[in-house]
Design an enzyme around this catalytic site. Structure first.
Site, short mmCIF file in Angstrom:
data_model
loop_
_atom_site.label_atom_id
_atom_site.label_comp_id
_atom_site.label_asym_id
_atom_site.label_seq_id
_atom_site.Cartn_x
_atom_site.Cartn_y
_atom_site.Cartn_z
N ARG A 97 0.90 -1.16 0.00
CA ARG A 97 0.00 0.00 0.00
C ARG A 97 0.93 1.20 0.00
O ARG A 97 1.65 1.44 0.96
CB ARG A 97 -0.91 -0.01 1.24
CG ARG A 97 -1.70 1.30 1.46
CD ARG A 97 -2.64 1.59 0.31
NE ARG A 97 -3.49 2.76 0.56
CZ ARG A 97 -3.26 3.99 0.08
NH1 ARG A 97 -2.19 4.23 -0.67
NH2 ARG A 97 -4.10 4.98 0.35
N HIS A 100 1.86 7.10 1.82
CA HIS A 100 0.80 8.10 1.66
C HIS A 100 0.42 8.73 2.99
O HIS A 100 0.91 8.30 4.04
CB HIS A 100 -0.45 7.44 1.04
CG HIS A 100 -1.14 6.51 1.99
ND1 HIS A 100 -0.68 5.26 2.29
CD2 HIS A 100 -2.27 6.67 2.75
CE1 HIS A 100 -1.47 4.67 3.17
NE2 HIS A 100 -2.45 5.50 3.48
N HIS A 102 -3.22 11.12 4.83
CA HIS A 102 -4.58 11.62 4.61
C HIS A 102 -5.01 12.48 5.78
O HIS A 102 -4.32 12.54 6.81
CB HIS A 102 -5.57 10.48 4.36
CG HIS A 102 -5.24 9.21 5.09
ND1 HIS A 102 -5.45 9.05 6.43
CD2 HIS A 102 -4.68 8.04 4.65
CE1 HIS A 102 -5.06 7.84 6.79
NE2 HIS A 102 -4.58 7.20 5.74
N GLU A 106 -6.31 6.99 11.06
CA GLU A 106 -6.52 5.63 10.54
C GLU A 106 -6.29 4.60 11.64
O GLU A 106 -5.22 4.51 12.22
CB GLU A 106 -5.54 5.37 9.38
CG GLU A 106 -5.47 3.90 8.93
CD GLU A 106 -4.46 3.70 7.80
OE1 GLU A 106 -4.38 4.55 6.91
OE2 GLU A 106 -3.73 2.68 7.83
N HIS A 145 2.57 7.17 6.12
CA HIS A 145 2.76 5.77 6.52
C HIS A 145 2.70 4.84 5.31
O HIS A 145 2.37 5.27 4.20
CB HIS A 145 1.70 5.38 7.55
CG HIS A 145 0.30 5.69 7.13
ND1 HIS A 145 -0.27 6.92 7.34
CD2 HIS A 145 -0.64 4.95 6.51
CE1 HIS A 145 -1.51 6.90 6.87
NE2 HIS A 145 -1.76 5.73 6.35
N GLU A 167 -10.80 6.18 0.27
CA GLU A 167 -9.50 5.56 0.06
C GLU A 167 -8.90 5.97 -1.29
O GLU A 167 -7.70 5.89 -1.50
CB GLU A 167 -9.68 4.04 0.15
CG GLU A 167 -8.46 3.20 -0.07
CD GLU A 167 -7.39 3.35 1.00
OE1 GLU A 167 -7.65 3.98 2.05
OE2 GLU A 167 -6.27 2.88 0.76
#
Ligand code: MN
Ligand code: MN
Length: 389
Positions: A97, A100, A102, A106, A145, A167
């Site tokens: 993943r 990134h 946001h 999370e 992360h 997402e």
């Protein structure tokens, strides 16, 4: 002929109870009707209009990618769920993943397999850990992360502290590079522009969830920061935590005021309800409840005041929701342990037990409301039962 069919003769679930109702004549979806018996034949105690409180990941769009897949249940799929949103993600061995960040915090629960997670905070303190089944992690809003599948790959549930999260709209490291003038990249990193000739620029080559090599041991992979590591660990071994034993099952609670200090905006309870048992009648005095069903089958009635109540059935992979303060229970309706997550956008878990409230109130006052016998009053428990047998 159809008009004479009954549940017995047709072998089909039919909306018939005690001589009321009638067989379905029109178009129907029998598997869905079998999954939702309390909608097909609503308990007579249900009443009024209640928003939908169920959505299954099985009916969410799945993004299939080289490193695995991802599907989300947000306020767009389940409009009542404004406080939390979730993503169910699979990473193959070595699958990445993308690095990134946001705007939302999370929280995550590892469903199967193992992953390596990394992050740093604004003080340059870093974090790296390997997480396995039943482990949690929490990355505060805005902090960057990554997640990578280890040898066996993994699947996990991500829960974000905003129901409108998507997402598909996170800040990706490749996207940042793609949209920065190349001479600025060269200036920033002190290398020639040619160093960036190979960065991915095509949308079709978006990293997001992409295939990768299984990383070496955590000792070999770790990077030492001059500032040290993050002061509060971003991961927590939930299953290593001693459960609270209840008459009909057990519960593990993790929130920022008890066992998981870093998880400032998300609190959880992992509940196991034995066959024949039930999460007792209760409500939460602080926030909405967002649920994820891990295994088994259950049903829940949500009492919304003003004569409004509706019953929903849930199974593994379903999301349930209970708006703030509404009364509810979750009953195991199957023959295996019902396991689910109760999630809250809060720094702490809190619930009010109907049983305990009544036991701790003058009995004559309680009796005056409900015409209960002395025997029933004596059976009330001054302790929360949490899960009753
Ligand atoms: Mn993330
Ligand atoms: Mn609850």
């Amino acid at each position: 002929m159809a008009t004479t069919m009954t549940t017995e003769t047709s072998g089909m679930p039919e909306p018939i109870r005690n001589g009321e109702g009638a067989p379905i004549l029109g178009p129907r979806n029998v598997p869905l009707e079998r999954e939702n018996p309390d909608l097909l034949i609503s308990p007579w105690t249900d009443n009024g209009t209640i928003p939908n409180l169920k959505f299954s990941f099985a009916t969410a769009r799945n993004r299939v990618l080289s490193g695995g897949w991802a599907r989300e249940v947000t306020a767009r799929e389940l409009p009542i769920a404004t406080e939390l949103a979730a993503v169910n993600m699979r990473l193959k061995p070595g699958g990445i993943r993308e690095m990134h960040w946001h705007k939302e915090g999370e929280w995550s629960y590892m469903l199967a397999g193992r992953a390596r997670i990394t992050a740093i905070d604004a003080g340059g303190r870093n974090f790296i850990d390997d997480v396995g089944e039943g482990d949690l992690w929490y990355f505060p809003a805005g902090l960057p992360h990554s997640i990578q599948g280890l040898e066996e790959g993994c699947e996990f549930l991500l829960v974000f502290d905003d129901g409108h999260f998507s997402e598909n709209e996170t800040f990706l490291i490749t996207d940042f590079f793609k949209h920065t003038p190349r001479e600025v990249l060269a200036h920033n990193f002190g290398v020639p522009q040619a160093a960036f000739a190979e960065i991915p620029v095509d949308v079709a080559h978006d990293r997001y969830v992409f295939a990768g090599k299984v990383p070496p041991s955590i000792e070999r992979d770790a990077v030492e920061s001059p500032a040290g590591t993050v002061p509060q660990k971003f991961s927590h071994r939930l299953l290593a935590q001693e459960p609270v034993k209840a008459p009909g099952g057990q519960v593990r609670i993790a929130d920022s005021v008890t066992t998981f200090p870093a998880s400032k905006t998300v609190a959880c309870a992992r509940v196991e309800v034995e066959p024949g048992a039930m999460r007792e009648l209760h409500w939460h005095p602080n926030v909405d409840e967002w649920q994820y069903y891990i295994s088994g089958r259950g049903r829940m009635t949500v009492f919304a005041a003003s004569e409004h109540a509706r019953t929903f059935d849930y199974q593994a992979g379903d999301v349930g929701y209970v708006p703030f303060a509404m009364g509810h229970y979750v009953e195991n309706t199957g023959d295996e342990t019902l396991c689910f997550l109760e999630m809250f956008r809060s720094d702490h878990f809190a619930d009010v037990s109907l049983n305990q409230w009544m036991a701790l109130t003058p009995p004559e006052l309680v009796k005056a409301h409900l015409n209960l016998s002395d025997e029933t009053m004596a059976a009330l428990s001054k302790q929360k039962q949490i899960i009753v047998r």
